[in-house]
Design a protein around this motif. Sequence first.
Motif, PDB file in Angstrom:
ATOM      1  N   LYS A 108       0.853  -1.190   0.000  1.00 57.39           N
ATOM      2  CA  LYS A 108       0.000   0.000   0.000  1.00 57.39           C
ATOM      3  C   LYS A 108       0.886   1.236   0.000  1.00 57.39           C
ATOM      4  O   LYS A 108       2.005   1.208   0.500  1.00 57.39           O
ATOM      5  N   ARG A 109       0.366   2.316  -0.573  1.00 59.73           N
ATOM      6  CA  ARG A 109       1.100   3.570  -0.564  1.00 59.73           C
ATOM      7  C   ARG A 109       0.304   4.622   0.197  1.00 59.73           C
ATOM      8  O   ARG A 109      -0.904   4.495   0.401  1.00 59.73           O
ATOM      9  N   LEU A 110       1.011   5.670   0.596  1.00 61.58           N
ATOM     10  CA  LEU A 110       0.385   6.763   1.320  1.00 61.58           C
ATOM     11  C   LEU A 110      -0.342   7.676   0.345  1.00 61.58           C
ATOM     12  O   LEU A 110       0.213   8.048  -0.692  1.00 61.58           O
ATOM     13  N   GLN A 111      -1.565   8.044   0.678  1.00 62.05           N
ATOM     14  CA  GLN A 111      -2.357   8.892  -0.202  1.00 62.05           C
ATOM     15  C   GLN A 111      -1.662  10.226  -0.460  1.00 62.05           C
ATOM     16  O   GLN A 111      -1.007  10.781   0.415  1.00 62.05           O
ATOM     17  N   GLY A 112      -1.819  10.748  -1.682  1.00 62.80           N
ATOM     18  CA  GLY A 112      -1.215  12.021  -2.024  1.00 62.80           C
ATOM     19  C   GLY A 112       0.283  11.953  -2.134  1.00 62.80           C
ATOM     20  O   GLY A 112       0.968  12.964  -1.950  1.00 62.80           O
ATOM     21  N   SER A 113       0.810  10.775  -2.452  1.00 62.27           N
ATOM     22  CA  SER A 113       2.259  10.600  -2.561  1.00 62.27           C
ATOM     23  C   SER A 113       2.546   9.419  -3.482  1.00 62.27           C
ATOM     24  O   SER A 113       1.638   8.733  -3.949  1.00 62.27           O
ATOM     25  N   ASN A 114       3.839   9.171  -3.716  1.00 60.59           N
ATOM     26  CA  ASN A 114       4.256   7.960  -4.429  1.00 60.59           C
ATOM     27  C   ASN A 114       4.991   7.014  -3.497  1.00 60.59           C
ATOM     28  O   ASN A 114       5.758   6.159  -3.935  1.00 60.59           O
ATOM     29  N   ILE A 115       4.770   7.154  -2.194  1.00 63.24           N
ATOM     30  CA  ILE A 115       5.562   6.467  -1.169  1.00 63.24           C
ATOM     31  C   ILE A 115       4.866   5.201  -0.685  1.00 63.24           C
ATOM     32  O   ILE A 115       3.725   5.229  -0.220  1.00 63.24           O
ATOM     33  N   VAL A 116       5.565   4.076  -0.801  1.00 66.65           N
ATOM     34  CA  VAL A 116       5.062   2.784  -0.339  1.00 66.65           C
ATOM     35  C   VAL A 116       5.322   2.643   1.159  1.00 66.65           C
ATOM     36  O   VAL A 116       6.370   3.061   1.665  1.00 66.65           O
ATOM     37  N   LEU A 117       4.356   2.068   1.862  1.00 64.58           N
ATOM     38  CA  LEU A 117       4.509   1.844   3.301  1.00 64.58           C
ATOM     39  C   LEU A 117       5.466   0.689   3.544  1.00 64.58           C
ATOM     40  O   LEU A 117       5.449  -0.317   2.840  1.00 64.58           O
TER      41      LEU A 117
END
Length: 329
Positions: A108-117
């Motif tokens: 999953k990624r953080l909303q409003g970003s391209n960053i994966v948890l």
Amino acid sequence: MSVHLPRQANIAHMFTSLHQLSSIVSPFLLLKCPRYPRGASHRRTLTGGPASFKATLNVSTRISQSSPVLIPLDDEEEAAAAAKDMHIPLDKLFIPPGVDASQLQKAKRLQGSNIVLSPYAKGSQIKQAEFIKSSSSVEECPANGYPEFALVGRSNVGKSSLVNALVRRKQLAMTSKKPGKTQLINHFLINDSWYLVDLPGYGYAIAPHAVRTDWNEFTKDYFLSRKTLVSVLLLIDASIPAKQIDIDCATWLGQNKIPMTFVFTKCDKRKKKKGGNKRPSENVNDFQNLIREFFEETPPWIMTSSVTNQGRDEMLLHIAQLRNYWLAH
């Protein structure tokens, strides 16, 4: 720690394609940076297999409904639409240390970003924050070895407002309607364990020449010599089109192998101008298109607003997973 380096390219070609800022002299152009060959890899091998990736999923399930929205990557386009978030292709994601890239479809990624948890996204909330000191040189900065995240950007981009929003205190960092007020390296201790560092803004047109020269010397020295620096948080104003000086800063950091995250500020605003009336998300996409030519891998980025608190919790999770990985390695 992931480091994003620029592709071999003619930087001057991109600069001439941007709107020329005749009133601003970029301090980054005063230092020539070496180019790195396309395909060169300076990225550390990411550790973690199925076991650590399972921890990622467990972290995801522990986040409550009032916490950051997570976008499942197994059906990114549909999930992003349901969350009123943009669709991010898999090859444009930032995969943090500790994530098994082969298992991305389950992440999953953080909303409003391209960053994966990642499994390291723990202990993200701020419980205590205090101003420690202002320093005029790297030698004067705190020497206790705590990890640091440094905020930098154009004057009036909203650095102090973002610091206050992150810690939920209105006046921890002093804000001003007059750009260029921050002229020192300011350390804020968070949870007695890590620092947010507020650096002077760059590129303000009417700032005295001596101020710009001072920024060029001691801030760059901080970037290049501060061993406890985990990542630079490069703030970009998303309410207006991309500025050449921000591209200068990003390429300088990349060429000097300094990890960075693009933090887009003022994402609640949409300014009306003769040149167009683009939404913040459109300006974010435009910036990504401009910078893409110069980076082998897409750097992490996140959209924020100190007014609506958009991206606050997501940003803290991103900081936490970088910080915890840095401490563990």
